[in-house]
Design a protein around this motif. Sequence first.
Motif: not given
Length: 605
Positions: A176-181, A156-161
């Motif tokens: 649950g959870s919600i995430s912008f990536a 996941l190192a190439a992503l920002t969340c």
Amino acid sequence: MHNRNVPDDALRAAREHLIRRGLREGTQLSDIVSQDIEFSWRRSIGVEASARPEAFLFVNDFDPDGILIRAAKSVMDHWMESLNGMGISLFLSDQSGQIIARRLGDKAHGRRFDESFAAEGFSFAERSVGTNGLGTPIEGRQAVFVRGAEHFNEVLAALTCAGAPITHPVTRRVIGSISFACDTGLHNPLMLAMAREASSQIERRLLDLGSATGLALGMSQLRLSSSKAPVIMLDHQAVMTNISGLAVMSSELHTTLWEQLRRLEWTGAKQTIGIPSLNVDATVQRIDDAGGSSAFALELSRIPDGASTAQAADSAAPDVDTSGAGAAFPHVLRNSFDRASQGPGAIAVCGQGGSGKLHHTLAWLNGKDSGPNPLILDACLFSGDATWFPGARQAITEGRSVVLRHLEDLPRSELNRLKALDSAVRQQPDGTAGTAQPASPARLVLTMNPDACPDFVSDVVSQIATRVNVPTLSATKERIPMLAALFLDAAAPAERSTLSAVALQGLMRWRWPGNVAELRATLESLGRAHPGRVLQADDLPEHLRSSTRRQLSKLESLERDAIITALEQSGGNRSVAAESLGMGRTTLYRKLRALGIETPESLVS
């Protein structure tokens, strides 16, 4: 606030230092990462989360029509319209961290996210893959921003969340959870505020959906109700209760009540029903909405006080169980035994094979304090041997009850001895003062399958005994949750398995032609095969799995056949199968779930 411009190499070095030196060394990372990330790293190290790609498990165990997905759908769609062209995607997880929905801001990024396992069905639980934008908000119960190498897993190192937890608007539990990536180079500090707002919107939408099925109305009724007895509101996937109801409510009771209520024939707005597992009555009101969904409001007649006592008494029955049915001894059946015992003669316990006649009998005798453990005899062993009779008569004389099993196998030659034994029971002296006779007289109990009894046996039973009919398991399915727990515990006491709600629904909807004996064999086999696990619908035998599935349309059936054919032709390689079908791999995963296609875990992804 720490510096967000820390290079990825420095972040990796700090994380590796923490791993090498251990959690007790007292390393401080406040100059490198935020407190939220540091705490998450420490949790991840403590549970030995993995930084390797193999840590991402394809669980694929969720309901595509579940209430969280339905509540989030319009919210996610709205955000993606607003973020069109910005390279930001959106992910939804359940309470375990499993991705259950996603929206891609740029379809070209689909492959990037697929390579990062960011697709429906994959688990992003923090305890498995470490710090990330879905699992960490669930564990920390607050929004978190995770940039690049702050992720514990290198995949996941190439992503920002930026992710935020979703809490149930009534129970306040994290569901649950919600995430912008996005790619690390595209991240925007506003993503954290966006995640918090999206979470709030989904929580409000959950309340709206509750109103659609009557649950919001039910919440109002709960607040206004002055009843001190339990008041319960439920539909097929949610439940609400007042304080009194918390003591009795469980996932097993929810499933049992729903199956009982949905089968009722409604002639008016309200009905009174019995809840055998709680030994209480309840007034039930059905609430329908315009969409055809139903919810139910139940007000119990009182706070249950006998369920735990009954369970304890039943579990203390002698260890000669052949079915385990005594662990869920229905109150109505106990009353039938009590009424039959008011007469001086024998009691005939009638039921199909495997229905638990013997164990019901032993549970009742144990609860009646009927003296020493009963003498248990099997009529199928009497052929040409009359030695059973003196021992049985002596037991009666000593105040010891006699249970005669499988009366349908009684030879004709033993009929007179059976009548004589009944006479001995009837001739017991009364338990009057000054005598040694026990207060509870010895009983003669006959267990039999009426459908298999010859006429000469049935005729004698009609003359000497009062009948107690033991219902089939299919007619008393409220016993299933308690029986299932008992059988799973017996299968692996040290590593007891439990049932998920969907698996329990599969058990509740099966017809159980083999009665309690079939249920026992099924559960003990599952418990031994999967010790210590939460059993899912996929763990059930095929005939039970099919009972949890909806009926497919003709188009869906054709699509299902095409996918199965593609998987067979690709040797089980999902990527190749998806390409041959002209769909993305994640779309294939979603359809495998929706269409109920079982695939071995060994198949190539």
